[in-house]
Scaffold this motif. Sequence first.
Motif, PDB file in Angstrom:
ATOM      1  N   LYS A 132       0.831  -1.213   0.000  1.00 16.01           N
ATOM      2  CA  LYS A 132       0.000   0.000   0.000  1.00 16.01           C
ATOM      3  C   LYS A 132       0.864   1.261   0.000  1.00 16.01           C
ATOM      4  O   LYS A 132       0.466   2.291   0.540  1.00 16.01           O
ATOM      5  CB  LYS A 132      -0.919   0.008   1.227  1.00 16.01           C
ATOM      6  N   ASN A 133       2.009   1.164  -0.619  1.00 17.90           N
ATOM      7  CA  ASN A 133       2.971   2.270  -0.552  1.00 17.90           C
ATOM      8  C   ASN A 133       3.199   2.931  -1.905  1.00 17.90           C
ATOM      9  O   ASN A 133       4.249   3.503  -2.168  1.00 17.90           O
ATOM     10  CB  ASN A 133       4.312   1.773  -0.004  1.00 17.90           C
ATOM     11  N   CYS A 134       2.210   2.855  -2.792  1.00 18.01           N
ATOM     12  CA  CYS A 134       2.393   3.362  -4.153  1.00 18.01           C
ATOM     13  C   CYS A 134       2.714   4.847  -4.178  1.00 18.01           C
ATOM     14  O   CYS A 134       3.558   5.304  -4.958  1.00 18.01           O
ATOM     15  CB  CYS A 134       1.170   3.058  -5.014  1.00 18.01           C
ATOM     16  N   THR A 135       2.047   5.634  -3.322  1.00 21.02           N
ATOM     17  CA  THR A 135       2.309   7.072  -3.295  1.00 21.02           C
ATOM     18  C   THR A 135       3.720   7.359  -2.806  1.00 21.02           C
ATOM     19  O   THR A 135       4.426   8.206  -3.366  1.00 21.02           O
ATOM     20  CB  THR A 135       1.293   7.785  -2.387  1.00 21.02           C
ATOM     21  N   LEU A 136       4.148   6.647  -1.773  1.00 18.47           N
ATOM     22  CA  LEU A 136       5.484   6.862  -1.223  1.00 18.47           C
ATOM     23  C   LEU A 136       6.556   6.480  -2.245  1.00 18.47           C
ATOM     24  O   LEU A 136       7.561   7.181  -2.394  1.00 18.47           O
ATOM     25  CB  LEU A 136       5.668   6.062   0.069  1.00 18.47           C
ATOM     26  N   ALA A 137       6.331   5.384  -2.951  1.00 18.50           N
ATOM     27  CA  ALA A 137       7.278   4.974  -3.992  1.00 18.50           C
ATOM     28  C   ALA A 137       7.289   5.964  -5.148  1.00 18.50           C
ATOM     29  O   ALA A 137       8.340   6.247  -5.730  1.00 18.50           O
ATOM     30  CB  ALA A 137       6.931   3.571  -4.486  1.00 18.50           C
ATOM     31  N   SER A 138       6.115   6.507  -5.493  1.00 17.42           N
ATOM     32  CA  SER A 138       6.036   7.485  -6.581  1.00 17.42           C
ATOM     33  C   SER A 138       6.757   8.775  -6.210  1.00 17.42           C
ATOM     34  O   SER A 138       7.476   9.361  -7.038  1.00 17.42           O
ATOM     35  CB  SER A 138       4.570   7.778  -6.921  1.00 17.42           C
TER      36      SER A 138
END
Length: 205
Positions: A52-58
Motif C-alpha cells: 500500500k505504498n504506491c504514493t510513497l514509492a512514486s
Amino acid sequence: MGIIILEEEMEKNRIADLNEYIEKNYPKAIFMESSEIEIPNFLQRDFQDGEKNCTLASLTRIINYYFKDLDKFEIYGEIFEIARRNGYFKEIGTLPFFISRIANTYFKKNKVKIRARGIYLGNFYSHVKEEIDKFHPVLMNLATGYYKNHSLVIFGYSLYDFRGMKIKILHVYDGWNKTPSYIDYSDLKGFMNFPVFSYNIFNID
C-alpha cells in the motif's frame, strides 16, 4: 474516494503495448507527437510495506529523478517517516489530499527548492503535456479502473489524430511493472464526466 463513477467506462486492463492498443482501438490513427523523460525505474515492492505504498514509492521516484545521487532507500525512508504522521495508513495507503504536504515537508527539511502542488481539476495540456515538455514528471492518483486507488508517475505522453479527434495517451511507471504502461486519457471520466483522478505537480523555485 467519495466519487460516484461508472467503472465500466475505464480501461480495465493494463496497456503494455501502445502500438497494439492504438491499432486495435483507433485503427489508422495518425501519430502527431510524443515526448518522454528518463526517470528512475524501480518497483514499489522494493521497499518496506510494499503493498500500500504506491504514493510513497512514486514520490521517491520523482525526488530521485531530480537528485540522482541520492540513494532511493534513504529517500523512501525519510518519506515514509513523514507520511506516517501525514495521511499514510498501512492498511489503506496515503490519502490523496496529503501527498503535497508529505512532499513539501521533505523538501523543506532537506532545503530543496521544489514545491509540490495538488491539482484536483486538471487537464491534459496544462498539467501533463506542459509539465513533461518542461522535463517535470507528474504524480497521478486514480480513483477507478485498472489503477483504482493507486498512485503512479507520468513520464511521457503521445498524441494521435483519429477521425478528427485528439487521442491522448499517458506514459507511466506504475510501480508494479518494470516496463512502461500506458493510460488512454479518454478513459479518465466518471459520473457526469467528473474527473476520477488528481495530479501533483512539482515546481522548481
